[in-house]
Design a protein around this motif. Sequence first.
Motif, PDB file in Angstrom:
ATOM      1  N   MET A 117       0.851  -1.174   0.000  1.00 31.12           N
ATOM      2  CA  MET A 117       0.000   0.000   0.000  1.00 31.12           C
ATOM      3  C   MET A 117       0.898   1.239   0.000  1.00 31.12           C
ATOM      4  O   MET A 117       1.779   1.380   0.835  1.00 31.12           O
ATOM      5  N   ARG A 118       0.655   2.130  -0.951  1.00 33.61           N
ATOM      6  CA  ARG A 118       1.445   3.345  -1.063  1.00 33.61           C
ATOM      7  C   ARG A 118       0.968   4.362  -0.042  1.00 33.61           C
ATOM      8  O   ARG A 118      -0.238   4.554   0.150  1.00 33.61           O
ATOM      9  N   THR A 119       1.894   5.033   0.618  1.00 32.51           N
ATOM     10  CA  THR A 119       1.542   6.067   1.587  1.00 32.51           C
ATOM     11  C   THR A 119       2.190   7.389   1.183  1.00 32.51           C
ATOM     12  O   THR A 119       3.100   7.420   0.359  1.00 32.51           O
ATOM     13  N   PHE A 120       1.698   8.460   1.805  1.00 30.80           N
ATOM     14  CA  PHE A 120       2.191   9.801   1.518  1.00 30.80           C
ATOM     15  C   PHE A 120       2.558  10.469   2.836  1.00 30.80           C
ATOM     16  O   PHE A 120       1.950  10.187   3.867  1.00 30.80           O
ATOM     17  N   PRO A 121       3.533  11.374   2.828  1.00 26.57           N
ATOM     18  CA  PRO A 121       3.912  12.045   4.079  1.00 26.57           C
ATOM     19  C   PRO A 121       2.759  12.896   4.624  1.00 26.57           C
ATOM     20  O   PRO A 121       2.198  13.718   3.905  1.00 26.57           O
ATOM     21  N   LYS A 122       2.425  12.664   5.865  1.00 26.20           N
ATOM     22  CA  LYS A 122       1.339  13.405   6.499  1.00 26.20           C
ATOM     23  C   LYS A 122       1.665  14.890   6.569  1.00 26.20           C
ATOM     24  O   LYS A 122       0.772  15.738   6.471  1.00 26.20           O
ATOM     25  N   SER A 123       2.936  15.225   6.674  1.00 20.61           N
ATOM     26  CA  SER A 123       3.322  16.635   6.775  1.00 20.61           C
ATOM     27  C   SER A 123       2.875  17.423   5.556  1.00 20.61           C
ATOM     28  O   SER A 123       2.519  18.597   5.662  1.00 20.61           O
ATOM     29  N   ARG A 124       2.841  16.786   4.396  1.00 19.38           N
ATOM     30  CA  ARG A 124       2.394  17.483   3.179  1.00 19.38           C
ATOM     31  C   ARG A 124       0.883  17.719   3.227  1.00 19.38           C
ATOM     32  O   ARG A 124       0.400  18.777   2.837  1.00 19.38           O
ATOM     33  N   VAL A 125       0.143  16.740   3.699  1.00 15.47           N
ATOM     34  CA  VAL A 125      -1.310  16.907   3.847  1.00 15.47           C
ATOM     35  C   VAL A 125      -1.589  17.997   4.877  1.00 15.47           C
ATOM     36  O   VAL A 125      -2.456  18.853   4.678  1.00 15.47           O
ATOM     37  N   ASP A 126      -0.836  17.977   5.977  1.00 15.23           N
ATOM     38  CA  ASP A 126      -1.032  18.983   7.025  1.00 15.23           C
ATOM     39  C   ASP A 126      -0.729  20.389   6.512  1.00 15.23           C
ATOM     40  O   ASP A 126      -1.443  21.333   6.835  1.00 15.23           O
ATOM     41  N   ALA A 127       0.324  20.537   5.716  1.00 14.98           N
ATOM     42  CA  ALA A 127       0.674  21.858   5.184  1.00 14.98           C
ATOM     43  C   ALA A 127      -0.437  22.385   4.271  1.00 14.98           C
ATOM     44  O   ALA A 127      -0.837  23.549   4.372  1.00 14.98           O
ATOM     45  N   LEU A 128      -0.936  21.521   3.400  1.00 14.70           N
ATOM     46  CA  LEU A 128      -2.032  21.925   2.517  1.00 14.70           C
ATOM     47  C   LEU A 128      -3.276  22.265   3.333  1.00 14.70           C
ATOM     48  O   LEU A 128      -3.941  23.277   3.088  1.00 14.70           O
ATOM     49  N   THR A 129      -3.585  21.438   4.308  1.00 14.40           N
ATOM     50  CA  THR A 129      -4.759  21.657   5.157  1.00 14.40           C
ATOM     51  C   THR A 129      -4.653  22.990   5.889  1.00 14.40           C
ATOM     52  O   THR A 129      -5.599  23.789   5.882  1.00 14.40           O
ATOM     53  N   ASP A 130      -3.511  23.259   6.506  1.00 16.24           N
ATOM     54  CA  ASP A 130      -3.335  24.526   7.221  1.00 16.24           C
ATOM     55  C   ASP A 130      -3.484  25.719   6.282  1.00 16.24           C
ATOM     56  O   ASP A 130      -4.143  26.709   6.613  1.00 16.24           O
ATOM     57  N   GLY A 131      -2.897  25.621   5.103  1.00 18.73           N
ATOM     58  CA  GLY A 131      -2.986  26.721   4.141  1.00 18.73           C
ATOM     59  C   GLY A 131      -4.407  26.964   3.676  1.00 18.73           C
ATOM     60  O   GLY A 131      -4.855  28.119   3.588  1.00 18.73           O
ATOM     61  N   ILE A 132      -5.130  25.902   3.391  1.00 19.09           N
ATOM     62  CA  ILE A 132      -6.514  26.055   2.925  1.00 19.09           C
ATOM     63  C   ILE A 132      -7.392  26.632   4.025  1.00 19.09           C
ATOM     64  O   ILE A 132      -8.208  27.527   3.778  1.00 19.09           O
ATOM     65  N   PHE A 133      -7.228  26.143   5.243  1.00 21.75           N
ATOM     66  CA  PHE A 133      -8.027  26.691   6.338  1.00 21.75           C
ATOM     67  C   PHE A 133      -7.713  28.168   6.550  1.00 21.75           C
ATOM     68  O   PHE A 133      -8.622  28.991   6.715  1.00 21.75           O
ATOM     69  N   ALA A 134      -6.440  28.530   6.542  1.00 18.98           N
ATOM     70  CA  ALA A 134      -6.059  29.938   6.741  1.00 18.98           C
ATOM     71  C   ALA A 134      -6.646  30.806   5.631  1.00 18.98           C
ATOM     72  O   ALA A 134      -7.192  31.889   5.896  1.00 18.98           O
ATOM     73  N   PHE A 135      -6.545  30.350   4.412  1.00 22.79           N
ATOM     74  CA  PHE A 135      -7.053  31.127   3.285  1.00 22.79           C
ATOM     75  C   PHE A 135      -8.579  31.244   3.344  1.00 22.79           C
ATOM     76  O   PHE A 135      -9.130  32.331   3.164  1.00 22.79           O
ATOM     77  N   ALA A 136      -9.267  30.135   3.599  1.00 24.33           N
ATOM     78  CA  ALA A 136     -10.734  30.162   3.664  1.00 24.33           C
ATOM     79  C   ALA A 136     -11.214  31.064   4.793  1.00 24.33           C
ATOM     80  O   ALA A 136     -12.164  31.836   4.619  1.00 24.33           O
ATOM     81  N   MET A 137     -10.543  30.999   5.944  1.00 23.29           N
ATOM     82  CA  MET A 137     -10.955  31.830   7.074  1.00 23.29           C
ATOM     83  C   MET A 137     -10.721  33.310   6.775  1.00 23.29           C
ATOM     84  O   MET A 137     -11.498  34.167   7.195  1.00 23.29           O
ATOM     85  N   THR A 138      -9.668  33.619   6.037  1.00 20.71           N
ATOM     86  CA  THR A 138      -9.383  35.004   5.666  1.00 20.71           C
ATOM     87  C   THR A 138     -10.387  35.504   4.627  1.00 20.71           C
ATOM     88  O   THR A 138     -10.863  36.643   4.708  1.00 20.71           O
ATOM     89  N   LEU A 139     -10.730  34.655   3.662  1.00 18.11           N
ATOM     90  CA  LEU A 139     -11.698  35.060   2.634  1.00 18.11           C
ATOM     91  C   LEU A 139     -13.047  35.439   3.239  1.00 18.11           C
ATOM     92  O   LEU A 139     -13.750  36.304   2.704  1.00 18.11           O
ATOM     93  N   LEU A 140     -13.406  34.791   4.332  1.00 16.32           N
ATOM     94  CA  LEU A 140     -14.707  35.065   4.960  1.00 16.32           C
ATOM     95  C   LEU A 140     -14.888  36.547   5.284  1.00 16.32           C
ATOM     96  O   LEU A 140     -15.947  37.114   5.058  1.00 16.32           O
ATOM     97  N   VAL A 141     -13.856  37.159   5.808  1.00 19.47           N
ATOM     98  CA  VAL A 141     -13.985  38.539   6.276  1.00 19.47           C
ATOM     99  C   VAL A 141     -14.078  39.522   5.110  1.00 19.47           C
ATOM    100  O   VAL A 141     -14.584  40.630   5.270  1.00 19.47           O
ATOM    101  N   LEU A 142     -13.638  39.131   3.939  1.00 17.58           N
ATOM    102  CA  LEU A 142     -13.687  40.035   2.791  1.00 17.58           C
ATOM    103  C   LEU A 142     -15.112  40.342   2.345  1.00 17.58           C
ATOM    104  O   LEU A 142     -15.344  41.312   1.627  1.00 17.58           O
ATOM    105  N   GLU A 143     -16.062  39.528   2.764  1.00 20.42           N
ATOM    106  CA  GLU A 143     -17.469  39.787   2.442  1.00 20.42           C
ATOM    107  C   GLU A 143     -18.054  40.889   3.314  1.00 20.42           C
ATOM    108  O   GLU A 143     -19.110  41.412   3.018  1.00 20.42           O
ATOM    109  N   LEU A 144     -17.373  41.219   4.391  1.00 20.25           N
ATOM    110  CA  LEU A 144     -17.869  42.253   5.303  1.00 20.25           C
ATOM    111  C   LEU A 144     -17.315  43.604   4.865  1.00 20.25           C
ATOM    112  O   LEU A 144     -16.181  43.954   5.171  1.00 20.25           O
TER     113      LEU A 144
END
Length: 193
Positions: A1-28
């Motif tokens: 079974m092929r696996t992937f480094p969790k650190s890469r998933v975590d980096a993408l996840t953190d970036g997407i959450f930060a970006f999505a949370m920042t975009l929210l305020v732009l509607e105000l």
Amino acid sequence: MRTFPKSRVDALTDGIFAFAMTLLVLELRLPPELPVHDSAALIAQLRALTPQYLAYVISFFVLAAQWRGAIELRRAEETTREALSWWTLYLFFITSVPFSTSVVGRHGDLAPAVWLYAANMIAVATLSLRLRMLEVLPEHRERASAGNLRIWLFIVTALLSIVASLIVPGHAMYAYFLNFLSWPLSRWRRLES
């Protein structure tokens, strides 16, 4: 079974959450051409932003809770191809939160806007449950059950908002405030076990 480094998933996840949370305020924002000549007019315009601000607050804390849940119990250093596929789908719905927030913030008095937002929230929560099943190590599953209770409560509040939208659409988003009960319920459940 092929696996992937969790650190890469975590980096993408953190970036997407930060970006999505920042975009929210732009509607105000107040329209730039808005004629505000005194304090009373400014206060009236700020009050008119209440639906957008309410949607922003709910969405910000939903994303914060989802991010916390995503990092809370994962301890493995690698992730499987299956989990990576689920993470990708989960992050897709996370990136959709600013859009559904914008729609419900502007048109929260219309039931379809509430349905769109609730559908996005239910998708995020359901995928979160699936990821917890895949990513939480067996020795942490009992601790994870408290998080699962919070996720199920979130799904219930999204469904309640849909029901409320059929009766009083302009107040349907208030159902999400029931999620503040998740922390005392989780603590109570831990004390019982």
